[in-house]
Structure formats: C-alpha cells, structure tokens
Design a protein around this motif. Structure first.
Motif, PDB file in Angstrom:
ATOM      1  N   MET A 185       0.808  -1.210   0.000  1.00 48.99           N
ATOM      2  CA  MET A 185       0.000   0.000   0.000  1.00 48.99           C
ATOM      3  C   MET A 185       0.846   1.267   0.000  1.00 48.99           C
ATOM      4  SD  MET A 185      -3.215  -0.502  -0.045  1.00 48.99           S
ATOM      5  CE  MET A 185      -3.850   1.005   0.651  1.00 48.99           C
ATOM      6  N   ALA A 186       2.168   1.130  -0.180  1.00 49.43           N
ATOM      7  CA  ALA A 186       3.076   2.270  -0.031  1.00 49.43           C
ATOM      8  C   ALA A 186       2.723   3.415  -0.966  1.00 49.43           C
ATOM      9  CB  ALA A 186       4.515   1.828  -0.281  1.00 49.43           C
ATOM     10  N   SER A 187       2.295   3.113  -2.136  1.00 51.93           N
ATOM     11  CA  SER A 187       1.954   4.171  -3.087  1.00 51.93           C
ATOM     12  C   SER A 187       0.529   4.006  -3.572  1.00 51.93           C
ATOM     13  CB  SER A 187       2.909   4.124  -4.277  1.00 51.93           C
ATOM     14  OG  SER A 187       2.373   4.904  -5.311  1.00 51.93           O
ATOM     15  N   THR A 188      -0.176   5.103  -3.560  1.00 51.48           N
ATOM     16  CA  THR A 188      -1.527   5.055  -4.113  1.00 51.48           C
ATOM     17  C   THR A 188      -1.499   5.555  -5.564  1.00 51.48           C
ATOM     18  OG1 THR A 188      -1.937   7.225  -3.205  1.00 51.48           O
ATOM     19  CG2 THR A 188      -2.736   5.337  -1.935  1.00 51.48           C
ATOM     20  N   ASN A 189      -0.288   5.763  -6.043  1.00 46.00           N
ATOM     21  CA  ASN A 189      -0.151   6.282  -7.396  1.00 46.00           C
ATOM     22  C   ASN A 189      -0.132   5.109  -8.369  1.00 46.00           C
ATOM     23  OD1 ASN A 189       0.497   7.560  -9.727  1.00 46.00           O
ATOM     24  ND2 ASN A 189       2.222   8.741  -8.881  1.00 46.00           N
ATOM     25  N   THR A 190      -1.278   4.769  -8.866  1.00 47.44           N
ATOM     26  CA  THR A 190      -1.388   3.571  -9.694  1.00 47.44           C
ATOM     27  C   THR A 190      -0.763   3.751 -11.073  1.00 47.44           C
ATOM     28  OG1 THR A 190      -3.569   4.287 -10.282  1.00 47.44           O
ATOM     29  CG2 THR A 190      -3.410   2.586  -8.582  1.00 47.44           C
TER      30      THR A 190
ATOM     31  N   TYR B 218      -8.519 -17.476  -1.897  1.00 47.33           N
ATOM     32  CA  TYR B 218      -8.909 -16.388  -2.781  1.00 47.33           C
ATOM     33  C   TYR B 218      -7.670 -15.574  -3.099  1.00 47.33           C
ATOM     34  CZ  TYR B 218     -11.352 -11.990  -4.042  1.00 47.33           C
ATOM     35  OH  TYR B 218     -11.806 -10.866  -4.667  1.00 47.33           O
ATOM     36  N   GLU B 219      -7.470 -15.253  -4.352  1.00 50.08           N
ATOM     37  CA  GLU B 219      -6.334 -14.395  -4.698  1.00 50.08           C
ATOM     38  C   GLU B 219      -6.741 -13.356  -5.717  1.00 50.08           C
ATOM     39  OE1 GLU B 219      -2.035 -16.480  -3.897  1.00 50.08           O
ATOM     40  OE2 GLU B 219      -2.977 -16.869  -5.830  1.00 50.08           O
ATOM     41  N   LEU B 220      -6.132 -12.192  -5.603  1.00 50.32           N
ATOM     42  CA  LEU B 220      -6.416 -11.081  -6.507  1.00 50.32           C
ATOM     43  C   LEU B 220      -5.092 -10.555  -7.035  1.00 50.32           C
ATOM     44  CD1 LEU B 220      -8.972  -8.783  -4.698  1.00 50.32           C
ATOM     45  CD2 LEU B 220      -9.162  -9.556  -7.043  1.00 50.32           C
ATOM     46  N   SER B 221      -4.922 -10.548  -8.362  1.00 51.89           N
ATOM     47  CA  SER B 221      -3.670 -10.031  -8.925  1.00 51.89           C
ATOM     48  C   SER B 221      -3.800  -8.550  -9.219  1.00 51.89           C
ATOM     49  CB  SER B 221      -3.319 -10.798 -10.202  1.00 51.89           C
ATOM     50  OG  SER B 221      -2.914 -12.072  -9.845  1.00 51.89           O
ATOM     51  N   LYS B 222      -3.972  -7.766  -8.167  1.00 47.73           N
ATOM     52  CA  LYS B 222      -4.108  -6.316  -8.343  1.00 47.73           C
ATOM     53  C   LYS B 222      -3.319  -5.635  -7.252  1.00 47.73           C
ATOM     54  CE  LYS B 222      -8.576  -5.489 -10.503  1.00 47.73           C
ATOM     55  NZ  LYS B 222      -9.830  -6.138 -10.208  1.00 47.73           N
ATOM     56  N   PRO B 223      -2.714  -4.492  -7.558  1.00 42.55           N
ATOM     57  CA  PRO B 223      -2.025  -3.776  -6.486  1.00 42.55           C
ATOM     58  C   PRO B 223      -3.038  -3.051  -5.608  1.00 42.55           C
ATOM     59  CG  PRO B 223      -1.832  -2.563  -8.533  1.00 42.55           C
ATOM     60  CD  PRO B 223      -2.608  -3.800  -8.850  1.00 42.55           C
ATOM     61  N   ASN B 224      -2.564  -2.597  -4.471  1.00 45.38           N
ATOM     62  CA  ASN B 224      -3.379  -1.748  -3.589  1.00 45.38           C
ATOM     63  C   ASN B 224      -4.670  -2.403  -3.095  1.00 45.38           C
ATOM     64  OD1 ASN B 224      -1.424   0.217  -4.031  1.00 45.38           O
ATOM     65  ND2 ASN B 224      -2.493   0.905  -5.882  1.00 45.38           N
ATOM     66  N   ILE B 225      -4.535  -3.663  -2.800  1.00 47.66           N
ATOM     67  CA  ILE B 225      -5.658  -4.390  -2.212  1.00 47.66           C
ATOM     68  C   ILE B 225      -5.354  -4.555  -0.721  1.00 47.66           C
ATOM     69  CG2 ILE B 225      -6.750  -6.664  -2.049  1.00 47.66           C
ATOM     70  CD1 ILE B 225      -7.614  -5.418  -4.570  1.00 47.66           C
ATOM     71  N   THR B 226      -6.295  -4.161   0.100  1.00 44.35           N
ATOM     72  CA  THR B 226      -6.128  -4.351   1.540  1.00 44.35           C
ATOM     73  C   THR B 226      -7.346  -5.086   2.090  1.00 44.35           C
ATOM     74  OG1 THR B 226      -5.046  -2.214   1.591  1.00 44.35           O
ATOM     75  CG2 THR B 226      -5.583  -3.179   3.704  1.00 44.35           C
ATOM     76  N   PHE B 227      -7.076  -6.127   2.829  1.00 43.27           N
ATOM     77  CA  PHE B 227      -8.178  -6.814   3.514  1.00 43.27           C
ATOM     78  C   PHE B 227      -8.389  -6.091   4.836  1.00 43.27           C
ATOM     79  CE2 PHE B 227      -6.637  -9.900   0.537  1.00 43.27           C
ATOM     80  CZ  PHE B 227      -7.791 -10.543   0.099  1.00 43.27           C
ATOM     81  N   THR B 228      -9.573  -5.552   5.033  1.00 42.14           N
ATOM     82  CA  THR B 228      -9.772  -4.754   6.236  1.00 42.14           C
ATOM     83  C   THR B 228     -10.559  -5.502   7.305  1.00 42.14           C
ATOM     84  OG1 THR B 228     -11.759  -3.773   5.301  1.00 42.14           O
ATOM     85  CG2 THR B 228      -9.704  -2.573   4.969  1.00 42.14           C
ATOM     86  N   TYR B 229     -11.170  -6.593   6.957  1.00 41.71           N
ATOM     87  CA  TYR B 229     -11.951  -7.322   7.959  1.00 41.71           C
ATOM     88  C   TYR B 229     -12.108  -8.758   7.498  1.00 41.71           C
ATOM     89  CZ  TYR B 229     -15.407  -8.448  11.444  1.00 41.71           C
ATOM     90  OH  TYR B 229     -16.054  -9.029  12.489  1.00 41.71           O
TER      91      TYR B 229
ATOM     92  N   HIS C 259      -7.879   2.573  -6.444  1.00 38.59           N
ATOM     93  CA  HIS C 259      -7.641   2.431  -7.880  1.00 38.59           C
ATOM     94  C   HIS C 259      -7.966   3.727  -8.608  1.00 38.59           C
ATOM     95  CE1 HIS C 259     -12.025   2.170  -8.626  1.00 38.59           C
ATOM     96  NE2 HIS C 259     -11.993   1.783  -7.375  1.00 38.59           N
ATOM     97  N   THR C 260      -7.666   3.772  -9.855  1.00 40.05           N
ATOM     98  CA  THR C 260      -7.973   4.920 -10.688  1.00 40.05           C
ATOM     99  C   THR C 260      -9.480   4.942 -10.914  1.00 40.05           C
ATOM    100  OG1 THR C 260      -5.915   4.464 -11.787  1.00 40.05           O
ATOM    101  CG2 THR C 260      -7.366   6.051 -12.849  1.00 40.05           C
ATOM    102  N   ALA C 261     -10.066   6.097 -10.650  1.00 33.59           N
ATOM    103  CA  ALA C 261     -11.508   6.189 -10.812  1.00 33.59           C
ATOM    104  C   ALA C 261     -11.872   6.009 -12.281  1.00 33.59           C
ATOM    105  CB  ALA C 261     -12.006   7.521 -10.313  1.00 33.59           C
ATOM    106  N   VAL C 262     -12.959   5.333 -12.496  1.00 33.75           N
ATOM    107  CA  VAL C 262     -13.377   5.077 -13.876  1.00 33.75           C
ATOM    108  C   VAL C 262     -13.882   6.374 -14.496  1.00 33.75           C
ATOM    109  CG1 VAL C 262     -14.864   3.693 -15.353  1.00 33.75           C
ATOM    110  CG2 VAL C 262     -13.939   2.719 -13.235  1.00 33.75           C
TER     111      VAL C 262
ATOM    112  N   PRO D 186      -6.656  12.834  -4.547  1.00 33.92           N
ATOM    113  CA  PRO D 186      -6.574  13.184  -5.969  1.00 33.92           C
ATOM    114  C   PRO D 186      -7.774  12.617  -6.714  1.00 33.92           C
ATOM    115  CG  PRO D 186      -4.504  12.290  -5.182  1.00 33.92           C
ATOM    116  CD  PRO D 186      -5.479  12.140  -4.075  1.00 33.92           C
ATOM    117  N   GLN D 187      -8.310  13.396  -7.611  1.00 36.16           N
ATOM    118  CA  GLN D 187      -9.581  13.016  -8.205  1.00 36.16           C
ATOM    119  C   GLN D 187      -9.515  11.750  -9.047  1.00 36.16           C
ATOM    120  OE1 GLN D 187     -10.452  16.525 -10.465  1.00 36.16           O
ATOM    121  NE2 GLN D 187      -9.796  15.572 -12.348  1.00 36.16           N
ATOM    122  N   SER D 188      -8.295  11.384  -9.418  1.00 37.30           N
ATOM    123  CA  SER D 188      -8.198  10.199 -10.260  1.00 37.30           C
ATOM    124  C   SER D 188      -8.197   8.904  -9.443  1.00 37.30           C
ATOM    125  CB  SER D 188      -6.928  10.263 -11.096  1.00 37.30           C
ATOM    126  OG  SER D 188      -5.828  10.318 -10.215  1.00 37.30           O
ATOM    127  N   VAL D 189      -8.136   9.055  -8.117  1.00 37.25           N
ATOM    128  CA  VAL D 189      -8.030   7.857  -7.294  1.00 37.25           C
ATOM    129  C   VAL D 189      -9.306   7.670  -6.471  1.00 37.25           C
ATOM    130  CG1 VAL D 189      -6.746   6.795  -5.397  1.00 37.25           C
ATOM    131  CG2 VAL D 189      -5.535   7.985  -7.210  1.00 37.25           C
TER     132      VAL D 189
END
Ligand SMILES: *[C@@H]1O[C@H](CO)[C@@H](O)[C@H](O)[C@H]1NC(C)=O
Ligand SMILES: *[C@@H]1O[C@H](CO)[C@@H](O)[C@H](O)[C@H]1NC(C)=O
Ligand SMILES: *[C@@H]1O[C@H](CO)[C@@H](O)[C@H](O)[C@H]1NC(C)=O
Ligand SMILES: *[C@@H]1O[C@H](CO)[C@@H](O)[C@H](O)[C@H]1NC(C)=O
Ligand SMILES: *[C@@H]1O[C@H](CO)[C@@H](O)[C@H](O)[C@H]1NC(C)=O
Ligand SMILES: *[C@@H]1O[C@H](CO)[C@@H](O)[C@H](O)[C@H]1NC(C)=O
Ligand SMILES: *[C@@H]1O[C@H](CO)[C@@H](O)[C@H](O)[C@H]1NC(C)=O
Ligand SMILES: *[C@@H]1O[C@H](CO)[C@@H](O)[C@H](O)[C@H]1NC(C)=O
Ligand SMILES: *[C@@H]1O[C@H](CO)[C@@H](O)[C@H](O)[C@H]1NC(C)=O
Ligand SMILES: *[C@@H]1O[C@H](CO)[C@@H](O)[C@H](O)[C@H]1NC(C)=O
Ligand SMILES: *[C@@H]1O[C@H](CO)[C@@H](O)[C@H](O)[C@H]1NC(C)=O
Ligand SMILES: *[C@@H]1O[C@H](CO)[C@@H](O)[C@H](O)[C@H]1NC(C)=O
Length: 820
Positions: free
Chosen positions: A260-265, A299-310, A332-335, A375-378
């Motif tokens: 999670m170090a960078s939110t800059n996708t 379960y596995e997800l091949s995506k960065p910036n995934i955090t399991f919170t609960y 993630h980058t907003a659609v 940032p609006q893109s995230v």
C-alpha cells in the motif's frame, strides 16, 4: 452424573429475544435489557459503567457474558482510556437472571490490562462450556518494561472461583521494536469440551504460534500440541482469524494485502499488476495435530493496492462446510474522472479536556473531522467477498458483493446462524460508536427489512455479539451512571430453508417430533431426516431425560461403532436408530436429544454435518396414568459384578463395601429412573463362579408410583445388558456391573408364600388330598405297594408346581427365558 447439557427448558422463557412473526413483518423489533450496577470505587460513582465486551456460550443455551468497567482515568501518554482495576463479568442466563463475577487482585491482573492499547483491550473473555469462562490477560514481572510481558489465562466458574491458571508465553512485541501489541485469538473447539486453540503472534518475529489445549477436568486445561508458522507474514495491518471446524479441528485463515506504499497507480507497470497478489489463505489443523500444514489458497487477486480490512469465518450454517466473509478495500484509478474533488471525511477521537483527578465526569473527548483531499483520479472501493469451502480445502463458491455505502471504511461482517449475513458500518463519535447495519440473504441480495433505529448508538467500544439463536446483542451508549443497557434484536431468518427449531438448517424432520408431546411410552426408535443424503461418520447422539434436578443421560449411540445392520440404519437422507425400550420409560418424562457435529457426513462431499445442540430437540412422553391399575408384587433378584468389580469390592473394608452397595442402589435408582426406596438391597452378597452376586429387592407399585416392579426389572436388565451405551458404564459403582449377567430373579420362601397365596393353598389342598389318598390306600393295601403310590404322589406334586410356575411367573418376566 448430572450433566448440564440439557436444561429444564420447558419452564424457561428466553427473555433476551423479542418475538417476531417472521415472514410477515418487515419491521424489525427491538427489546431492551437494562442492568443496574453499584460502584465499587468511590470516585467513580458519578461515571457510567461501560460494556467492554459481549461473548456468548456455544452451549449452555446461549448464555452471554458481558464485561463491564467504569473509566478510571485517561492516559495522557498513550492517549487511551484506563478502566477501573477490577474484572467485572456479568453472566446473562437464558432465563434473564444475571450472575455477577468480581475479581480485584491487581497483583495478578495488573493495571496495564485495564488500559486500551491501540484500541484493543488486553483482557479478553471466552465463555467455554458449562459454567467455565476463560479470561486472558498479560502479566509483567516489571510493568514498566514491556519486554517482560507474558500472556496468561484464568478459568472462572459462575461463582467467581478461579479454578485454574494458564501460562501462555511471551506477549507480542513487534519485530525490531519494543512496541507491545496484545494480539491473540482463542477459539473453542466445535465440541466445546474438547478444548480450544490459541493463536498469537510470536514475540519479535513475523510468524505466529498456535497451541491446542485439551480439557483436563475441573475447569483446567493442558497444552496438547503447539507449533508455529514460517510465513513471516504477521505485520500490524494483517488480518487473521481462527475458527473451529466441523471435524473437531481448527482453521487459521489470514489475508495478505498487496503493498500500500503508493496510491499512485500510474507508476505501477503491467508487470507488477500481475506479480503482486493479495490473497486469503487457510491452514487447516486436525485435532491434536503437531505439524503446521501447508497453506491452502482460498482467494487471490492479482491487483495492487488491495487491503483486507476485515475477516470473519465460521461454520457455514446453510451450505456444507465453512465460509469466510472478508471486507476488501481497493484503491484504484476512478473510472469516471470528473471535475469534482473527492473528499473523504473521517473522524478522529482526540482528548481536549482532561479532567482534574476528582471530577471524572469531565473526562471527555471531542470529535475532530479530518478532511482528506484525495486526488480526483483515485477512488477507494470497498467490497465484500464471501467464500465457501470444505475442510479438505476445496472451494465451493466465491461471491463478491458491493455494499452501497462505501465511504465508511470500518466495516464488519458477520454470518448469521439462520442464514444470510449482516454488514455493519461503524463510525466513532463522542465516547460512542454509531452502528448501521444491513442484511443480505444467501443470494447476496440486500433484504428490505426496516430497522427503526438508524444508526444504533452503541458505546465507546461498540461491543456486540450474535448468539446462536440469531439474536444480536448490542451495547447501548450508557447514559445512566448506575446502569448498562443492551439492545436485543432478533434477526430474521434469511435462509431459503425452513428451520424447525433444531438450530440446524439441514434437518427437515425428526421422529419423535420436536416440541410436540406425543411420544408413546417405551418407544424404541428415532428418525432424523436431512436435506441431503448422508452417511454415518464419527460422533455421539445422546438422549437425556430432563428432571427438576438436572438432566440425566439415558442412552448414547456412537455412529462409528454402532451396529449398522441392526441398530443404526440410513436410507438416503434419513437416519433410523433403534433405541432401548428402557430409554423412554418415564410416563410424562421430558427428554432432549443432542447430536454431535460429525455424527453424520454429507455423502456427496464427505464433509461433516452440523449436529443438534442440547435443548433444541425436546419432547415429552404423554400417557394416561390409570389410577385404578392393579397392584403388583415385590421382586427379589441379584446383580453380578465383573471380575474387576469383584476384586474392587473385595479390596474394600466392610463399611466401604456397604457404602458401595448403597451407591450402587442410589445410582441405579436415578438411572432407571424410579422412586427412592423402590429399589433396595439387604446387603447380601454371595459368589457365582468367582464373581460377586449382590441381591436386591424391588417393591411392588403403589398408587402414584410410575413403573410396575416387573417393568423396573426389565429396564434394569436392558440398561445393564447394554452397559456401553447407557449411563451404567459411567456410574461410580454401576460401571462394575456385569453386562453378561444383567439381572436374575430369585424368590425367597417367605415372599414366595406371600406372593403366591393361591398357589400355596392349591398346593396345600393337593398335599392334603394326596395324604388322604395315601392313608386311605395304606389302610387298604398290602406291604410294598406304598412306595409306588408315594412315587406317584411326588411326581404329581412336581408336575403341578411346575405348571403353576410356568403359568403364573414366566409371563410376567418372559425375557428371562429368552435365550441369549
Ligand atoms: C431500559 O432502558 C431503555 C432506554 O433507556 C428504556 O427505554 C427502557 O424502558 C428500559 N427498560 C427497563 C425494563 O427498564
Ligand atoms: C497531559 O499532557 C499535557 C502535555 O503533554 C500536559 O500539559 C497535561 O498536564 C497532561 N495532563 C494530565 C492530566 O496529565
Ligand atoms: C433467578 O433469580 C431469582 C432471584 O434471585 C431466583 O429466585 C431464581 O431461583 C433464579 N432462577 C434460577 C433458574 O436460577
Ligand atoms: C477486593 O475484593 C474483596 C472481596 O470481595 C474485598 O474484600 C476487597 O475490599 C476488594 N479490594 C478492593 C481494592 O476493592
Ligand atoms: C457455587 O456455589 C454454590 C454455593 O456456594 C455451590 O453450591 C456450587 O456447587 C458452586 N458451584 C460451583 C460450580 O462451584
Ligand atoms: C514499550 O517500552 C518502550 C521502552 O520502554 C516504550 O518506548 C514503548 O512505548 C512501550 N510500548 C508500549 C506499547 O507500552
Ligand atoms: C521478546 O523479544 C524481544 C526482542 O524482540 C526480547 O527482547 C524479549 O526478551 C523477548 N521476550 C521474551 C519473554 O522472550
Ligand atoms: C504477502 O505479500 C508480499 C508481497 O506483497 C509477499 O512478499 C509475501 O511473501 C506475502 N506473504 C504471504 C504469507 O503470502
Ligand atoms: C504518480 O507517478 C508519476 C510518475 O512517476 C508522477 O509524475 C506523479 O506525480 C505521481 N502522482 C502522485 C499523486 O504521486
Ligand atoms: C494427542 O496425541 C498424542 C500422541 O498421538 C496422544 O498421546 C494423546 O492422547 C492425544 N491427546 C488427545 C487429547 O487426544
Ligand atoms: C512443527 O511443524 C513442522 C512442519 O511444519 C514439523 O516439521 C515439526 O516437526 C513440527 N514441530 C513439532 C514440535 O511438532
Ligand atoms: C480514582 O481513584 C484512583 C485511585 O484510587 C485514581 O487512580 C483514579 O485516577 C481516580 N479516577 C478519577 C476519575 O478520579
């Protein structure tokens, strides 16, 4: 031999649950439970008692244990609340009675335990079974040196007696630091009496340690097996949980988040997208296993910036096997990139005024909204994933769900015992927590139940629990200085299946029917029909009789050892069990049947099936007692001890021998069961092939007594012959009875005369007649013929007495003549 497994449920009304016409009303109703507390500490009288935790028993009819405490002071350095220095537990029994436990030895449970550390309480409470509660805490040899912190446990009973202590090992220090983070999970075995598993972070490493404990009797436990993982995965934001599996083992489930170090996708290349995986993994441990198994991937997800919170896992009450629900946050980058700046508003609890030491009521904090410009893109998406899997590790399904309200990141999810799950969104406010929840059904669709209270204002820790009978208990914000309150909400059944009150959605029907009192006396079979086809596995079905003195085991059937050609049958989805005629022998008797988990398993998946908890399947025998029934007579007989029993008896001195016989009679009286003094012994003993015979007497039935003496003999014989599956095998004295002998009837002369008056009169007449005939012939006959006449007479006598015996006695106790 009294067991607390089945309770006198017939007179008990569950006060905690609000009664709802399920299926009709879409409005959920609430009920309140208020409890008044006294203050033990003078300077805290003006502050409210807070509910710090709620946990329920898996057995004991769902009694709940509530931990309470008043705020003692606010720790300026650690920015946390410290509660009064005593352990205060309140047990809310199913009848609404509350039992109080107070423990105030601060040399054992030191002050460090009463302060919140990173929002967590170092003290945890775990209701185990019967009246046992495990409390875990930390103990330091030097409280100002956090490297000396050791985790400990104590077992209390409802009287507040400390029955045993456990030394768990060093408390967790984060690797490379001296930061202490109390972090442990204790989960009770699916059969609570089999012990528990403790998971903790290993001191100073990234691994965690698991230990299985077994019950050692009298409220004490002993370490059975212990090992550790070697994933080096335990870091502070880690999600981990443990739960008991249906096969009697445990599962450790944990989630690994991607960096999670960078939110800059935009910086992450396609390559990192595919190499970094976030995932949910399980270690499935067998009961008493010593090794750490290889992890399985849930379960596995091949995506960065995934955090399991609960993460929450449990037995899957609706489907087969187990299920986990997890909350996942994805940055993630907003659609849709719009011109509006996305602002997330979080709140943070900060102390503004700290009370002067005397006026505790001013210890107050304010909420400061923290406005973060993102940032609006995230964007952040929170979604829930529900995963169903078997003990073998095979996955059945993975369903992602997107709850509508995604700006609250404190999300809890709980599966409900009667189907569906609740998503709880939690937001902190002043010394309280606002809780909103929504319900989802088994198809993962939101339900349209209407909750009048939105949000529910709960207390500073937001304590809540969901009991086995689908009731959610939530601590309410304490406004009074002398009472705490719980809100009780009966959750709707969200299963597509009917639940007929067995607490097991896989059961369609049973014979005897549940809570319908139409069982006939001496009924000798039980049927259980399941929703799916099943085979026998390895567990017990226990039949208890419930009396005002407690509950008594009447018969137990083991699905692994019972004879499948005669005693235990399965036809597709129905189990048919033959039970002893003496089991359901009490006119108007109340019974309850409990079935272990894994008594049967699913034929399709080979997966253990959920059992039936005590007190769920109950019924009563209904008979018309004939007040004018005939009188019956006393019966005398004998019991035999096994070779072991004989030896045991001979090693006792004479007063102990007499005590042994008294115990034997007392135990048999409750096991049959019959009225006191119906069964007695004159303490006569004698030998039969080097084994000891003990004589007994059963007095005839009087008016208002339940069983005829012949029935008592018959029941006693069945009980002893089937020793292994009846309480006979567990009694202190009865366990020495010889099951090959059962009971044998004897007649004393006086009794035989008293009981068989008519026979003796007939006999007397015959003898007199014979004598007369003899005298008559003797007077007339010559020397030498007398003998023949005498022989004829003797033969006649034997014949007549034999006929009389067969006619009068053998019908009454016909089983004595059936060959074994
Ligand atoms: C319990 O407290 C609630 C909220 O203060 C109140 O509405 C309710 O009447 C109380 N119930 C009892 C039985 O005191
Ligand atoms: C809390 O801490 C602040 C600054 O660290 C200090 O000025 C204040 O006196 C402390 N309050 C108490 C009650 O210790
Ligand atoms: C509940 O409490 C009341 C009052 O203390 C007592 O009379 C009653 O026997 C209790 N009931 C049970 C089942 O313990
Ligand atoms: C602790 O409990 C005991 C027994 O209940 C009581 O006598 C003693 O005063 C208590 N001590 C404190 C400090 O509250
Ligand atoms: C609790 O105390 C009561 C009375 O003091 C006693 O009869 C009972 O056996 C105790 N229960 C346990 C589990 O120790
Ligand atoms: C542990 O002790 C160290 C040094 O004594 C201290 O810096 C640290 O804050 C302590 N951590 C906790 C959680 O008490
Ligand atoms: C825990 O680990 C720390 C170093 O990480 C060490 O200083 C401490 O002595 C350990 N505690 C125990 C009880 O082993
Ligand atoms: C967790 O993920 C990181 C990469 O994000 C990886 O290095 C680590 O090995 C993973 N840990 C486990 C236990 O899978
Ligand atoms: C994202 O990374 C790019 C390229 O390295 C950089 O130009 C940009 O400033 C970064 N954005 C943020 C918000 O860090
Ligand atoms: C656990 O396994 C050990 C060794 O196999 C055995 O001796 C012990 O009795 C087992 N304990 C229990 C409670 O089953
Ligand atoms: C712990 O588990 C490992 C395998 O993960 C095994 O090799 C080792 O023998 C186990 N240790 C003990 C004490 O059983
Ligand atoms: C109450 O008194 C105790 C000492 O008995 C003290 O430690 C605590 O800070 C006091 N609490 C308040 C709120 O005054």
């Amino acid at each position: 031999m009294t067991s607390s497994y089945c309770f006198l449920v017939f007179t008990i009304t569950i006060l905690l649950s609000a009664i709802l016409p399920i299926g009709f009303a879409q409005i959920i109703s609430y009920s309140n439970f208020n409890y008044t507390e006294i203050s033990y500490q003078d300077n805290l009288t003006g502050t409210p008692p807070h509910v710090l935790g709620i946990k329920h028993y898996a057995d004991s009819g769902g009694a709940a244990v509530v931990r309470i405490g008043r705020v003692n002071y606010y720790n300026n350095i650690t920015s946390s609340y410290c509660f009064e220095q005593r352990l205060l537990l309140r047990i809310i029994q199913t009848n609404g009675n509350v039992t109080e436990i107070k423990y105030n030895d601060t040399n054992e449970i030191q002050d460090i335990n009463y302060c919140l550390v990173s929002g967590k309480n170092p003290i945890s409470i775990y209701p185990l079974f019967d009246q046992y509660i495990l409390v875990s805490y930390v103990h330091a040899t030097n409280t100002s040196d956090n490297t000396t912190f050791m985790d400990r446990g104590m077992v209390f009973d409802w009287n507040g007696t400390n029955l045993s202590k456990l030394e768990f090992g060093p408390s967790y220090l984060i690797k490379g630091t001296t930061i202490w983070k109390p972090n442990e999970f204790i989960v009770n075995n699916i059969t609570p009496k089999n012990g528990f598993l403790r998971l903790s972070a290993a001191n100073g490493t990234g691994d965690f340690e698991w230990s299985q404990y077994a019950y050692n009797g009298n409220g004490s436990f002993k370490l059975m097996t212990k090992n550790r993982t070697h994933d080096n995965a335990f870091f502070t934001s880690f999600q981990v949980t443990v739960f008991a599996t249906l096969d009697g083992g445990y599962a450790i489930v944990y989630a690994n988040s991607t960096n999670m170090a960078s939110t800059n996708t935009t910086t992450s290349s396609d390559a990192t997208e595919f190499t970094t995986t976030a995932g949910l993994y399980a270690l499935i441990l067998g009961y008493n296993q010593t090794t750490t198994p290889k992890r399985i991937i849930l379960y596995e997800l091949s995506k960065p910036n995934i955090t399991f919170t609960y993460l929450y896992c449990s037995v899957d009450f609706v489907s087969i096997g187990h299920s986990c629900v997890t909350a996942v946050s994805h940055v993630h980058t907003a659609v849709n990139q719009t011109n509006t700046t996305i602002i997330t508003t979080a709140t943070q609890t900060v102390p503004v005024t700290v009370a002067p030491a005397t006026t505790a009521s001013q210890t107050i904090v304010t909420v400061v909204p923290v406005i973060t410009t993102v940032p609006q893109s995230v964007a952040t998406t929170i979604f829930i994933v529900k995963i169903r899997f078997l003990s073998s590790g095979s996955l059945l399904s993975i369903d992602p769900i997107f709850p509508p309200n995604s700006n609250i990141t404190n999300v809890n999810v709980r599966t409900l015992p009667l189907g569906g799950y609740a998503i709880l969104l939690r937001q902190f406010s002043v010394l309280a927590l606002n809780l909103n929840f929504s319900l989802y059904d088994e198809e993962n669709k939101p339900t349209n139940y209407n909750f009048p209270l939105k949000p529910i204002v709960t207390d500073l820790l937001g304590a809540f629990d969901i009991t086995q009978n689908n009731t959610m208990l939530i601590a309410q914000n304490e406004t009074s200085n002398s009472a705490w309150k719980l809100l009780s909400i009966t959750m709707p059944k969200l299963t597509p299946y009917n639940d007929d009150g067995y607490g097991n959605l896989h059961i369609i029907a049973t014979q005897p029917q549940n809570k319908i009192n139409n069982l006939t006396l001496n009924h000798n079979s039980i049927n259980i029909t399941f929703r799916e086809s099943i085979t026998f596995s390895n567990g017990f079905l226990n039949i208890y009789q419930i009396t005002s003195e407690g509950s008594f085991l009447r018969q137990k059937i083991n699905s692994r050892t019972c004879d499948q050609s005669t005693q235990c049958n399965i036809s597709d989805n129905s189990v048919i069990l033959n039970v002893l005629e003496c089991t359901f022998n009490e006119p108007e008797g109340k019974y309850c049947i409990q079935m272990d988990n894994n008594f049967v398993m699913s034929s399709q998946y080979g997966e253990p099936m959920l059992g039936i908890d005590p007190n769920m399947w109950t019924f009563q025998i209904v008979v018309d007692n004939d007040p004018n029934s005939k009188h019956d007579s006393n019966i005398q007989g004998s019991l035999r001890l096994t070779a072991n029993g004989t030896q045991h008896f001979q090693n006792l001195d004479s007063s102990k021998q007499s005590e042994f016989i008294d115990t034997l009679i007392k135990e048999l009286t409750t096991m049959i069961p019959t009225e006191n003094k119906r069964l007695d012994s004159n303490q006569n003993v004698q030998f039969d092939k080097s084994k000891l015979l003990i004589s007994f007497l059963i007095s005839g039935r009087n008016k208002n007594q339940k069983l005829y003496s012949t029935e008592i003999v018959k029941n006693l014989n069945l009980l002893i012959n089937n020793k292994a599956s009846t309480p006979i095998s567990s009694g202190n004295a009865t366990s020495y009875l010889d099951d090959n002998y059962g009971v044998q009837i004897t007649h004393s002369l006086a009794e035989s005369i008293a009981e068989n008056k008519t026979k003796f009169i007939t006999l007397f007449v015959v003898i007199v007649a014979f004598l007369l005939v003899f005298l008559f012939f003797r007077a007339k006959a010559k020397e030498g013929e007398n003998l023949i006449i005498l022989q004829f007479g003797v033969t006649m006598f034997r014949f007549i007495s034999y006929v009389i015996f067969v006619i009068f006695d053998s019908t009454a106790i016909s089983f004595l003549y059936t060959p074994r």
